[in-house]
Design an enzyme around this catalytic site. Structure first.
Site, PDB file in Angstrom:
ATOM      1  N   ASN A 181     -14.720   4.695  -4.578  1.00 42.98           N
ATOM      2  CA  ASN A 181     -16.037   4.009  -4.990  1.00 42.98           C
ATOM      3  C   ASN A 181     -16.888   5.100  -5.734  1.00 42.98           C
ATOM      4  O   ASN A 181     -17.584   5.820  -5.214  1.00 42.98           O
ATOM      5  CB  ASN A 181     -16.746   3.380  -3.852  1.00 42.98           C
ATOM      6  CG  ASN A 181     -17.911   2.627  -4.305  1.00 42.98           C
ATOM      7  OD1 ASN A 181     -18.290   2.358  -5.537  1.00 42.98           O
ATOM      8  ND2 ASN A 181     -18.869   2.200  -3.296  1.00 42.98           N
TER       9      ASN A 181
ATOM     10  N   LYS B  67     -19.206   4.395  -7.511  1.00 43.92           N
ATOM     11  CA  LYS B  67     -20.787   4.043  -7.729  1.00 43.92           C
ATOM     12  C   LYS B  67     -21.210   4.143  -9.144  1.00 43.92           C
ATOM     13  O   LYS B  67     -20.312   4.102 -10.196  1.00 43.92           O
ATOM     14  CB  LYS B  67     -21.554   4.841  -6.537  1.00 43.92           C
ATOM     15  CG  LYS B  67     -21.007   4.581  -5.157  1.00 43.92           C
ATOM     16  CD  LYS B  67     -21.885   5.041  -3.965  1.00 43.92           C
ATOM     17  CE  LYS B  67     -21.079   4.645  -2.727  1.00 43.92           C
ATOM     18  NZ  LYS B  67     -21.859   5.256  -1.536  1.00 43.92           N
TER      19      LYS B  67
ATOM     20  N   HIS C 165     -20.957  -4.592  -0.962  1.00 42.54           N
ATOM     21  CA  HIS C 165     -21.098  -3.154  -0.401  1.00 42.54           C
ATOM     22  C   HIS C 165     -22.561  -3.369  -0.035  1.00 42.54           C
ATOM     23  O   HIS C 165     -23.549  -3.927  -0.234  1.00 42.54           O
ATOM     24  CB  HIS C 165     -20.929  -2.347  -1.487  1.00 42.54           C
ATOM     25  CG  HIS C 165     -20.993  -0.971  -1.151  1.00 42.54           C
ATOM     26  ND1 HIS C 165     -22.258  -0.257  -1.013  1.00 42.54           N
ATOM     27  CD2 HIS C 165     -20.080  -0.087  -1.008  1.00 42.54           C
ATOM     28  CE1 HIS C 165     -21.894   1.050  -0.623  1.00 42.54           C
ATOM     29  NE2 HIS C 165     -20.636   1.183  -0.418  1.00 42.54           N
TER      30      HIS C 165
ATOM     31  N   GLU D 193     -24.809  -1.319  -0.537  1.00 43.28           N
ATOM     32  CA  GLU D 193     -25.970  -0.844  -1.425  1.00 43.28           C
ATOM     33  C   GLU D 193     -26.443  -2.101  -1.933  1.00 43.28           C
ATOM     34  O   GLU D 193     -27.634  -2.310  -2.373  1.00 43.28           O
ATOM     35  CB  GLU D 193     -25.505   0.320  -2.118  1.00 43.28           C
ATOM     36  CG  GLU D 193     -25.668   1.699  -1.420  1.00 43.28           C
ATOM     37  CD  GLU D 193     -24.540   2.692  -2.073  1.00 43.28           C
ATOM     38  OE1 GLU D 193     -24.014   2.506  -3.322  1.00 43.28           O
ATOM     39  OE2 GLU D 193     -24.400   3.506  -1.118  1.00 43.28           O
TER      40      GLU D 193
ATOM     41  N   GLU E 230     -17.980  -0.771   6.916  1.00 45.96           N
ATOM     42  CA  GLU E 230     -18.665   0.534   6.509  1.00 45.96           C
ATOM     43  C   GLU E 230     -20.067   0.299   7.226  1.00 45.96           C
ATOM     44  O   GLU E 230     -20.896  -0.099   6.909  1.00 45.96           O
ATOM     45  CB  GLU E 230     -19.049   0.534   4.954  1.00 45.96           C
ATOM     46  CG  GLU E 230     -17.508   0.711   4.210  1.00 45.96           C
ATOM     47  CD  GLU E 230     -18.010   1.111   2.657  1.00 45.96           C
ATOM     48  OE1 GLU E 230     -17.358   2.178   2.726  1.00 45.96           O
ATOM     49  OE2 GLU E 230     -18.799   0.498   2.049  1.00 45.96           O
TER      50      GLU E 230
ATOM     51  N   GLY F 275     -22.701   8.183   3.067  1.00 45.04           N
ATOM     52  CA  GLY F 275     -23.251   9.030   2.332  1.00 45.04           C
ATOM     53  C   GLY F 275     -24.330  10.046   3.084  1.00 45.04           C
ATOM     54  O   GLY F 275     -25.115  10.644   2.519  1.00 45.04           O
TER      55      GLY F 275
ATOM     56  N   SER G  18     -18.635   8.434   4.902  1.00 39.56           N
ATOM     57  CA  SER G  18     -18.155   9.873   5.055  1.00 39.56           C
ATOM     58  C   SER G  18     -16.857  10.011   5.387  1.00 39.56           C
ATOM     59  O   SER G  18     -16.715  10.999   6.111  1.00 39.56           O
ATOM     60  CB  SER G  18     -19.234  10.402   6.045  1.00 39.56           C
ATOM     61  OG  SER G  18     -20.647  10.179   5.601  1.00 39.56           O
TER      62      SER G  18
END
Ligand code: PGA
Length: 242
Positions: A8, A10, A88, A90, A160, A166, A205
């Site tokens: 991904n 991003k 996702h 985000e 996730e 991250g 991560s």
């Protein structure tokens, strides 16, 4: 079940960086593990041209019409795209995505004969208050409601934990396995014909030095990877090509 690693990217990388990554990746990739890449829509064609499975990081629930700024899964399929990430964290955190809006997108994506990668996961405060399994279960039940077009090929689930994305903090293999085994159970009940065969990815991560332990868990069938997917060398290592 063949393992699957999804990059991904991003909103990272320019065109030159995408092209360089793909050249290096293609020169060493041995296909031991399936490798898919989700880039910005701008660079999808570069990925498709290298015969790597290409994905969007989001799409519209509509397939055409007056929806300025949106991307259509139908047109993505037409240009050779393969999969779409949906929900996702985000997107949920910064763009108001909910499990309900995800459900509409999942329906559209599956109807357009693309693979849907549905992302779920709890925040740190939800984990600390003991709500992890309830939150994930609710995200699954709402998002996967009424998906008659789903099967083990076109549906992938990514767990996730938001606190691990991250941040350098990975869920321990045991913590991830615990949630994955509940997800497997929910899917088996929801889709008796094929639910147990849907691939379940862990994300948050994932790195070359923790991937083996994670993939050794019974119900972890691969990874969804942000940071460590940006360098071809690292992504190759995640795909078992050192
Ligand atoms: P990370 O991101 O690997 O950088 O934690 C994972 C993701 O957001 O999918």
């Amino acid at each position: 079940m063949k393992k699957l690693m999804i990059a991904n990217w991003k909103m990272n990388k320019n065109g030159k960086e995408c092209a360089e990554f793909l050249i290096e990746f293609k020169s060493k990739y041995s296909n031991k593990i399936d490798a898919w890449i989700a880039s910005q829509p701008l660079y999808i064609k570069l990925i498709i041209n290298e015969n790597v499975k290409a994905g969007l990081q989001n799409c519209s629930e509509h397939v055409s019409g007056a929806y300025t700024g949106e991307v259509s899964s139908r047109n993505f399929k037409e240009m050779g795209g393969n999969f779409v990430l949906i929900g996702h964290s985000e997107r949920r955190q910064f763009f108001g995505e909910t499990s309900k809006t995800c459900q509409a997108k999942l329906q559209t994506v599956l109807r357009e004969n693309l693979t849907a990668v549905y992302c779920v996961g709890e925040t740190l405060s939800e984990r600390e208050s003991g709500q992890t399994l309830a939150i994930v279960s609710d995200q699954l039940h709402q998002g996967l409601n009424d998906l008659s077009a789903a099967n083990e090929e076109n549906l992938v689930i990514a767990y996730e934990p938001v606190w691990a994305i991250g941040t350098g903090k990975t869920a321990t293999p045991g913590q991830a396995q615990e949630v994955h085994s509940s997800i497997r159970k929910i899917l088996s009940e929801k889709f008796p014909g094929f639910g147990s065969k849907v691939r379940l990815l862990y994300g948050g991560s994932v790195k070359p030095d923790n991937v083996e332990e994670l993939l050794a868990q019974k119900d972890i069938d691969g990874g969804l990877v942000g940071g460590a997917s940006l360098k071809a060398k690292d992504f190759l290592a995640l795909c078992g090509d050192k």
